[in-house]
Write an enzyme that holds these catalytic residues in place. Structure first.
Site, PDB file in Angstrom:
ATOM      1  N   SER A  62      13.359  82.350  65.832  1.00  0.00           N
ATOM      2  CA  SER A  62      13.270  82.134  64.378  1.00  0.00           C
ATOM      3  C   SER A  62      13.189  83.483  63.681  1.00  0.00           C
ATOM      4  O   SER A  62      12.708  84.466  64.256  1.00  0.00           O
ATOM      5  CB  SER A  62      12.000  81.341  64.070  1.00  0.00           C
ATOM      6  OG  SER A  62      11.738  81.339  62.690  1.00  0.00           O
ATOM      7  N   TYR A  90       2.758  81.907  65.389  1.00  0.00           N
ATOM      8  CA  TYR A  90       4.156  81.443  65.485  1.00  0.00           C
ATOM      9  C   TYR A  90       5.075  82.643  65.691  1.00  0.00           C
ATOM     10  O   TYR A  90       5.980  82.619  66.530  1.00  0.00           O
ATOM     11  CB  TYR A  90       4.534  80.680  64.209  1.00  0.00           C
ATOM     12  CG  TYR A  90       5.935  80.086  64.226  1.00  0.00           C
ATOM     13  CD1 TYR A  90       6.284  79.087  65.128  1.00  0.00           C
ATOM     14  CD2 TYR A  90       6.907  80.530  63.319  1.00  0.00           C
ATOM     15  CE1 TYR A  90       7.570  78.530  65.126  1.00  0.00           C
ATOM     16  CE2 TYR A  90       8.187  79.973  63.308  1.00  0.00           C
ATOM     17  CZ  TYR A  90       8.513  78.980  64.218  1.00  0.00           C
ATOM     18  OH  TYR A  90       9.784  78.428  64.209  1.00  0.00           O
TER      19      TYR A  90
HETATM   20  N1  NAP Z   1      13.569  73.884  61.198  1.00  0.00           N
HETATM   21  C1  NAP Z   1      13.601  75.174  60.845  1.00  0.00           C
HETATM   22  O1  NAP Z   1      13.682  75.531  59.651  1.00  0.00           O
HETATM   23  C2  NAP Z   1      13.587  76.251  61.883  1.00  0.00           C
HETATM   24  C3  NAP Z   1      13.661  77.579  61.458  1.00  0.00           C
HETATM   25  C4  NAP Z   1      13.618  78.592  62.418  1.00  0.00           C
HETATM   26  C5  NAP Z   1      13.518  78.262  63.760  1.00  0.00           C
HETATM   27  N2  NAP Z   1      13.410  76.959  64.137  1.00  0.00           N
HETATM   28  C6  NAP Z   1      13.281  76.668  65.570  1.00  0.00           C
HETATM   29  O2  NAP Z   1      14.187  75.644  65.908  1.00  0.00           O
HETATM   30  C7  NAP Z   1      13.677  74.886  67.003  1.00  0.00           C
HETATM   31  C8  NAP Z   1      13.799  73.408  66.703  1.00  0.00           C
HETATM   32  O3  NAP Z   1      12.988  73.110  65.591  1.00  0.00           O
HETATM   33  P1  NAP Z   1      13.171  71.754  64.782  1.00  0.00           P
HETATM   34  O4  NAP Z   1      13.206  72.123  63.356  1.00  0.00           O
HETATM   35  O5  NAP Z   1      14.249  70.961  65.367  1.00  0.00           O
HETATM   36  O6  NAP Z   1      11.727  71.066  65.071  1.00  0.00           O
HETATM   37  P2  NAP Z   1      11.328  69.571  65.440  1.00  0.00           P
HETATM   38  O7  NAP Z   1      12.196  68.603  64.734  1.00  0.00           O
HETATM   39  O8  NAP Z   1       9.848  69.503  65.214  1.00  0.00           O
HETATM   40  O9  NAP Z   1      11.636  69.490  66.996  1.00  0.00           O
HETATM   41  C9  NAP Z   1      10.838  70.144  67.924  1.00  0.00           C
HETATM   42  C10 NAP Z   1      10.862  69.372  69.217  1.00  0.00           C
HETATM   43  O10 NAP Z   1       9.999  70.051  70.143  1.00  0.00           O
HETATM   44  C11 NAP Z   1       9.268  69.088  70.844  1.00  0.00           C
HETATM   45  N3  NAP Z   1       8.023  69.600  71.407  1.00  0.00           N
HETATM   46  C12 NAP Z   1       6.982  70.158  70.738  1.00  0.00           C
HETATM   47  N4  NAP Z   1       5.978  70.420  71.596  1.00  0.00           N
HETATM   48  C13 NAP Z   1       6.392  70.027  72.826  1.00  0.00           C
HETATM   49  C14 NAP Z   1       5.797  70.009  74.097  1.00  0.00           C
HETATM   50  N5  NAP Z   1       4.539  70.425  74.307  1.00  0.00           N
HETATM   51  N6  NAP Z   1       6.515  69.544  75.146  1.00  0.00           N
HETATM   52  C15 NAP Z   1       7.779  69.085  74.960  1.00  0.00           C
HETATM   53  N7  NAP Z   1       8.405  69.054  73.765  1.00  0.00           N
HETATM   54  C16 NAP Z   1       7.690  69.510  72.704  1.00  0.00           C
HETATM   55  C17 NAP Z   1       8.980  68.040  69.804  1.00  0.00           C
HETATM   56  O11 NAP Z   1       8.550  66.870  70.409  1.00  0.00           O
HETATM   57  P3  NAP Z   1       7.649  65.793  69.599  1.00  0.00           P
HETATM   58  O12 NAP Z   1       8.584  65.198  68.586  1.00  0.00           O
HETATM   59  O13 NAP Z   1       7.242  64.848  70.673  1.00  0.00           O
HETATM   60  O14 NAP Z   1       6.530  66.536  68.978  1.00  0.00           O
HETATM   61  C18 NAP Z   1      10.343  67.949  69.131  1.00  0.00           C
HETATM   62  O15 NAP Z   1      11.180  67.088  69.867  1.00  0.00           O
HETATM   63  C19 NAP Z   1      12.255  75.381  67.233  1.00  0.00           C
HETATM   64  O16 NAP Z   1      12.268  76.266  68.328  1.00  0.00           O
HETATM   65  C20 NAP Z   1      11.920  76.125  65.953  1.00  0.00           C
HETATM   66  O17 NAP Z   1      10.976  77.160  66.165  1.00  0.00           O
HETATM   67  C21 NAP Z   1      13.449  75.939  63.239  1.00  0.00           C
END
Ligand code: NAP
Length: 322
Positions: free
Chosen positions: A158, A183
């Site tokens: 990120s 984070y």
């Molecule tokens: N969205 C943004 O704006 C953004 C910006 C920069 C970077 N990112 C990065 O993009 C990636 C995806 O983010 P997203 O926005 O798609 O988030 P998200 O919708 O919250 O998805 C995250 C996933 O990670 C899983 N997870 C969390 N803890 C876990 C654990 N202990 N064991 C196994 N799975 C686990 C969650 O499972 P549960 O649903 O069961 O909790 C969920 O399926 C992340 O690495 C994030 O840091 C996102």
């Protein structure tokens, strides 16, 4: 040879979608593991890879939700995995290895963000443990299958990596917790992991990349109070997205899918990407691009050693990097 941390002019950009970057790419016969592949960007990644013909394994800590989310997508299977629990990582990896299948793509998309102070395992700060150590252990344990696939490992980091380098003197925030620094440290670790893995794995034909996907409203923001997101200009009082630079989930998944599959990256690795291209080094502390501490090979080697000590796994224990 190391890959320069500079744009290659991919022709894609911030508004490209996962399907755009996959156009003309046939993933039939390929196997991908997508952590977090049942929510947000991970779910869009799962959908896009499956549409391109890949078999996709989605490890989930909430199996029922995962089965609901990916149910009906051809070629997708769900298995149990809690990245915050190294025993669970071991069980998942051993179960997968027993199937004898090769892995062509690993996309480490799962994460938690800015949660209240939480301790897991032997008292580890939860964002570093889940986002970094869990993925470190997963990839090292799956290494025999990844090596046979001679493919790519993608670390979803990120822009938040700019909030903190690795805090060598207090990685567990024992001197006071800050949710954004935690984070940031974890997301810096995701980049350093790709840098070191690429150096260790490229002789075996496996390459690693890290990336910032863009800003996308997903369940990732679940720990943020509404007032904080309103104050940041992300949403209005009614919860509508305000920031014009936000991407859709299909656009947000594009950079990780591009890093995992694009022939434009053949022979490259160990770099940080954004907007479906290799990123530039950050020109200033708050601008786009990657901060120098996140791609520093010495920091990357030091983090690998620490991670090996903490998790007890290192698929490259006796390997020297040239
Ligand atoms: N969205 C943004 O704006 C953004 C910006 C920069 C970077 N990112 C990065 O993009 C990636 C995806 O983010 P997203 O926005 O798609 O988030 P998200 O919708 O919250 O998805 C995250 C996933 O990670 C899983 N997870 C969390 N803890 C876990 C654990 N202990 N064991 C196994 N799975 C686990 C969650 O499972 P549960 O649903 O069961 O909790 C969920 O399926 C992340 O690495 C994030 O840091 C996102």
């Amino acid at each position: 040879m190391t890959t320069p941390q500079h744009k290659i002019g991919s022709g894609f950009g911030a508004r490209s979608t996962a399907d755009d970057v996959l156009r003309g790419i046939d993933l039939s016969g390929k196997l991908a593991i997508v952590t977090g592949g049942y929510s947000g960007l991970g779910l869009e990644t799962t959908r896009a890879l499956a549409r391109a013909g890949a078999r996709v394994v989605v490890p989930a800590r909430r199996r029922e939700s995962a089965e609901q989310a990916v149910g009906g997508i051809d070629g997708v299977e769900v298995d149990d995995l809690d990245l915050a629990d190294l025993e669970s990582v071991r069980r998942f990896a051993e179960g997968f290895l027993e199937t004898g299948r090769d892995i062509d793509i690993v996309i480490n998309s799962a994460a938690i963000m800015a949660c209240p102070e939480t301790r897991v395992g032997p008292g580890w700060e939860a964002q570093f443990a889940t986002n970094h150590l869990g993925h470190y252990a997963l990839v090292n344990r799956l290494w025999p299958a990844i090596a046979r696939g001679r493919g790519r490992v993608v670390s979803v980091s990120s822009v938040g990596h700019r909030n903190s380098a690795i805090r060598w003197d207090d990685p567990w925030f024992e001197r006071g917790y800050d949710k954004w620094q935690a984070y940031g440290q974890a997301k810096t670790a995701n980049v350093l992991f790709a840098v070191r893995l690429d150096a260790l794995a490229r002789d075996a034909g496996v390459r690693a990349f890290a990336l910032h996907p863009g800003g996308i409203l997903t369940p990732l923001q679940r720990h943020l109070p509404k007032e904080e997101m309103v104050a940041a200009g992300w949403i209005d009082e009614a919860g509508n997205a305000l920031n014009p630079s936000f991407k859709t989930p299909e656009q947000g998944a594009a950079t990780q899918v591009w890093a995992a599959t694009s022939p434009q990256l053949a022979g490259m690795g160990g770099v940080y990407c954004e907007d479906c291209d290799i990123a530039e080094p950050a020109a200033d502390p708050v601008g786009p691009g990657v901060r120098d501490y996140a791609i520093d090979p010495e920091q990357a080697a030091r983090l690998w050693t620490l991670s090996a000590e903490l998790t007890g796994v290192d698929a490259f224990a006796s390997k020297e990097v040239r």
